[in-house]
Design a protein around this motif. Structure first.
Motif, mmCIF file in Angstrom:
data_model
loop_
_atom_site.group_PDB
_atom_site.id
_atom_site.type_symbol
_atom_site.label_atom_id
_atom_site.label_comp_id
_atom_site.label_asym_id
_atom_site.label_seq_id
_atom_site.Cartn_x
_atom_site.Cartn_y
_atom_site.Cartn_z
ATOM 1 N N MET A 31 0.839 -1.188 0.000
ATOM 2 C CA MET A 31 0.000 0.000 0.000
ATOM 3 C C MET A 31 0.877 1.242 0.000
ATOM 4 N N LYS A 32 0.529 2.212 -0.841
ATOM 5 C CA LYS A 32 1.276 3.456 -0.889
ATOM 6 C C LYS A 32 1.082 4.232 0.400
ATOM 7 N N LYS A 33 2.181 4.838 0.891
ATOM 8 C CA LYS A 33 2.091 5.728 2.033
ATOM 9 C C LYS A 33 2.273 7.161 1.552
ATOM 10 N N PHE A 34 1.481 8.053 2.112
ATOM 11 C CA PHE A 34 1.561 9.458 1.747
ATOM 12 C C PHE A 34 2.397 10.211 2.771
ATOM 13 N N ASN A 35 3.182 11.163 2.280
ATOM 14 C CA ASN A 35 4.029 11.970 3.144
ATOM 15 C C ASN A 35 3.251 13.156 3.701
ATOM 16 N N VAL A 36 3.396 13.377 5.013
ATOM 17 C CA VAL A 36 2.617 14.417 5.677
ATOM 18 C C VAL A 36 3.510 15.288 6.555
ATOM 19 N N ILE A 37 3.178 16.576 6.626
ATOM 20 C CA ILE A 37 3.802 17.506 7.569
ATOM 21 C C ILE A 37 2.713 17.992 8.519
ATOM 22 N N ASP A 38 3.031 17.998 9.814
ATOM 23 C CA ASP A 38 2.078 18.429 10.840
ATOM 24 C C ASP A 38 2.502 19.813 11.342
ATOM 25 N N ILE A 39 1.639 20.813 11.150
ATOM 26 C CA ILE A 39 1.916 22.180 11.570
ATOM 27 C C ILE A 39 1.093 22.493 12.823
ATOM 28 N N PHE A 40 1.664 23.248 13.761
ATOM 29 C CA PHE A 40 1.037 23.463 15.071
ATOM 30 C C PHE A 40 0.734 22.098 15.686
ATOM 31 N N ALA A 41 1.754 21.273 15.757
ATOM 32 C CA ALA A 41 1.577 19.849 16.052
ATOM 33 C C ALA A 41 1.219 19.561 17.498
ATOM 34 N N PHE A 46 0.329 6.865 6.362
ATOM 35 C CA PHE A 46 1.012 8.148 6.275
ATOM 36 C C PHE A 46 2.394 8.081 6.926
ATOM 37 N N ASN A 47 3.335 8.730 6.270
ATOM 38 C CA ASN A 47 4.693 8.851 6.773
ATOM 39 C C ASN A 47 4.908 10.294 7.220
ATOM 40 N N LEU A 48 5.259 10.496 8.480
ATOM 41 C CA LEU A 48 5.459 11.844 9.010
ATOM 42 C C LEU A 48 6.847 12.351 8.627
ATOM 43 N N LEU A 49 6.877 13.293 7.684
ATOM 44 C CA LEU A 49 8.153 13.880 7.285
ATOM 45 C C LEU A 49 8.686 14.808 8.362
ATOM 46 N N GLY A 50 7.816 15.649 8.899
ATOM 47 C CA GLY A 50 8.248 16.614 9.893
ATOM 48 C C GLY A 50 7.059 17.211 10.610
ATOM 49 N N ALA A 51 7.340 17.860 11.739
ATOM 50 C CA ALA A 51 6.294 18.509 12.529
ATOM 51 C C ALA A 51 6.852 19.822 13.074
ATOM 52 N N VAL A 52 5.980 20.815 13.196
ATOM 53 C CA VAL A 52 6.376 22.132 13.688
ATOM 54 C C VAL A 52 5.529 22.484 14.905
ATOM 55 N N GLU A 53 6.189 22.872 15.994
ATOM 56 C CA GLU A 53 5.505 23.281 17.220
ATOM 57 C C GLU A 53 6.402 24.272 17.957
ATOM 58 N N TRP A 54 5.842 25.395 18.376
ATOM 59 C CA TRP A 54 6.698 26.418 18.971
ATOM 60 C C TRP A 54 6.752 26.383 20.489
ATOM 61 N N GLU A 55 5.904 25.589 21.151
ATOM 62 C CA GLU A 55 5.986 25.455 22.597
ATOM 63 C C GLU A 55 6.835 24.238 22.939
ATOM 64 N N THR A 56 7.763 24.436 23.851
ATOM 65 C CA THR A 56 8.751 23.400 24.145
ATOM 66 C C THR A 56 8.140 22.150 24.750
ATOM 67 N N VAL A 114 11.053 17.033 14.481
ATOM 68 C CA VAL A 114 10.168 17.953 15.193
ATOM 69 C C VAL A 114 10.893 19.284 15.350
ATOM 70 N N LEU A 115 10.426 20.284 14.644
ATOM 71 C CA LEU A 115 11.055 21.596 14.668
ATOM 72 C C LEU A 115 10.371 22.463 15.716
ATOM 73 N N ILE A 116 11.097 22.792 16.776
ATOM 74 C CA ILE A 116 10.567 23.676 17.818
ATOM 75 C C ILE A 116 10.913 25.097 17.402
ATOM 76 N N PHE A 117 9.925 25.770 16.828
ATOM 77 C CA PHE A 117 10.208 27.061 16.209
ATOM 78 C C PHE A 117 8.925 27.846 15.986
ATOM 79 N N ASP A 118 9.063 29.153 15.826
ATOM 80 C CA ASP A 118 7.955 30.063 15.554
ATOM 81 C C ASP A 118 7.641 30.059 14.063
ATOM 82 N N ILE A 119 6.483 29.551 13.698
ATOM 83 C CA ILE A 119 6.120 29.427 12.285
ATOM 84 C C ILE A 119 6.032 30.787 11.588
ATOM 85 N N GLN A 120 5.848 31.859 12.371
ATOM 86 C CA GLN A 120 5.776 33.177 11.750
ATOM 87 C C GLN A 120 7.125 33.606 11.150
ATOM 88 N N ARG A 121 8.199 32.992 11.602
ATOM 89 C CA ARG A 121 9.520 33.230 11.007
ATOM 90 C C ARG A 121 9.713 32.200 9.886
#
Length: 421
Positions: free
Chosen positions: A1-11, A26-36, A59-66
């Protein structure tokens, strides 16, 4: 079965991610969350449950506005340290799907009531624009945007949020249905979630991939997703078999921490009682017995407000107490549960307490093997902010059906072309 690549924002701590991983497609490529705190919990979950050895990089701990730094990476940041950025994490992979929802406080009706300006000036009203920059960058086949019911009536700056969102989505080359209240507002109790939780789930489709996006979206909301509904689950179903935590005759300490309730000998992750003063313990007993014995003296707002004033000497415009009903769904598990648990009182009068972190997690449908590793306050907050993983899993299956339709269409087109050559 094919897996789709996904990014989770405000994870957050990964309610959506966990559900999409459990869906198996689904394969989780990356996730973004700004609270530690929630980001660290997500990292721990990806490592311990899903076997991601590089979770700290994904998992990128960062401010998405930047946003530009988010894409290209950043170094020596006093708050966020360093990371190679989303572009390098994604690499040559295609991004099939983006999921997530900006922090919902600015859209929530409760939040707007509490704020003297109705949250018109809250920066969180405009985080959707940053979300869309990520969408425009990676051009997924679809994206899922989740938020509270209040977004349907929010009007920061005088313009309805729904108009701002729809224009931004259409300008980016995506399609959503016109009447979100009719199509996208869901009652999650219908999907086996044991709490009253209405949410707006917006699925947007890329015009470049779908010939009839409006038709597919109607099918998604009115056939595909509803096919995953199930019988309603009650508070008793969700938390009734957890070890009981009884009030002690007097407060005591363990390792320097103060307790009002005995700890259970049966160890369940995060199932530890909050501390309550003697006055509150007595109030909890009185409120729960009132329901258990069928007297129902304290079930109206006015009666609860009057009780609060009588016992505390304070006055409140809203009632402070609410006992969960055993044979119904819980009231919504909110982020501000970390501040105050009085509106989530356990229904058993012999326990006379508010719900534990594990009980909140169960009402949000997190698995018992999800270990919350932060302070209890942070744990309550991230659980309340999360999308229930059980619903996220059902959503993942439904979205997979839509993404697979696009593959089937392309295969049919390809077969037709080959046959004509």
């Amino acid at each position: 079965m094919k897996k789709f690549n996904v990014i989770d924002i405000f994870a957050g701590c990964g309610g959506l991610s966990d559900g999409f991983k459990k869906g198996g497609s689904f394969n989780l490529l990356g996730a973004v969350e700004w609270e530690t705190a929630p980001a660290k919990n997500l990292i721990n979950r990806l490592e311990s449950r899903w076997g991601y050895k590089d979770a700290k990089e994904r998992v990128l701990i960062f401010d998405i506005q930047r946003t530009e730094e988010l894409f290209r990476g950043w170094k020596n940041d006093l708050k966020y340290g360093e990371n190679k950025g989303l572009d390098e994490i994604v690499g040559e992979s295609s991004v099939d799907l983006i999921i997530g929802g900006p922090p919902c406080q600015a859209y929530s009706i409760a939040g707007r009531i509490r704020d003297k300006d109705g949250m018109k000036n809250d920066y969180r009203n405009y985080l959707f624009e940053s979300y869309m920059k990520v969408v425009k960058k990676y051009r997924p086949k679809a994206f899922v945007f989740e938020n509270v019911q209040g977004m349907l009536s929010a009007s920061p700056g005088g313009t309805p949020v729904t108009e701002l969102i729809k224009k931004e989505i259409e300008d980016a080359g995506y399609v959503i249905l016109e009447d979100l209240k009719e199509h996208a507002l869901l009652d999650l109790t219908e999907y086996g979630i044991p709490q009253k939780r209405n949410r707006v789930i917006i699925l947007a489709l890329n015009r470049d991939y779908y010939k009839n996006p409006e038709k597919i979206l109607l099918d998604f909301y009115h056939r595909i997703l509803p096919s995953y509904k199930e019988s309603k689950v009650t508070v008793s179903d969700a938390i009734g078999n957890l070890p009981k935590l009884y009030p002690a005759e007097k407060d005591f300490k363990v390792n320097g921490k103060k307790y009002s309730h005995y700890l259970s000998n049966i160890k369940v992750l995060n199932h530890e009682p909050r501390y309550h003063n003697r006055r509150d313990v007595k109030i909890f007993q009185e409120l729960t017995k009132d329901i258990e014995e069928g007297n129902f003296q304290y079930v109206t707002t006015e009666a609860l407000k009057r009780l609060y004033t009588e016992r505390t000497g304070k006055v409140s415009n809203v009632h402070k107490y609410y006992v969960l009903r055993r044979n119904e769904q819980s009231n919504t598990i909110p982020a501000h549960l970390y501040k105050d648990g009085l509106r989530h009182i356990h229904p058993d009068s012999t326990q006379a307490r508010t719900i534990t972190v594990r009980e909140a997690a169960r009402l949000q449908t997190f698995d018992d093997d999800y270990e919350f590793i932060s302070s209890s306050g942070d744990n309550y907050k991230m659980i309340g902010n999360a999308v229930p993983p059980k619903f996220a899993e059902k959503l993942a299956h439904a979205v997979f059906e839509v993404l697979s339709q696009e593959i089937e269409e392309n295969d049919m087109i390809g077969n037709s072309l080959n046959a004509s050559l």
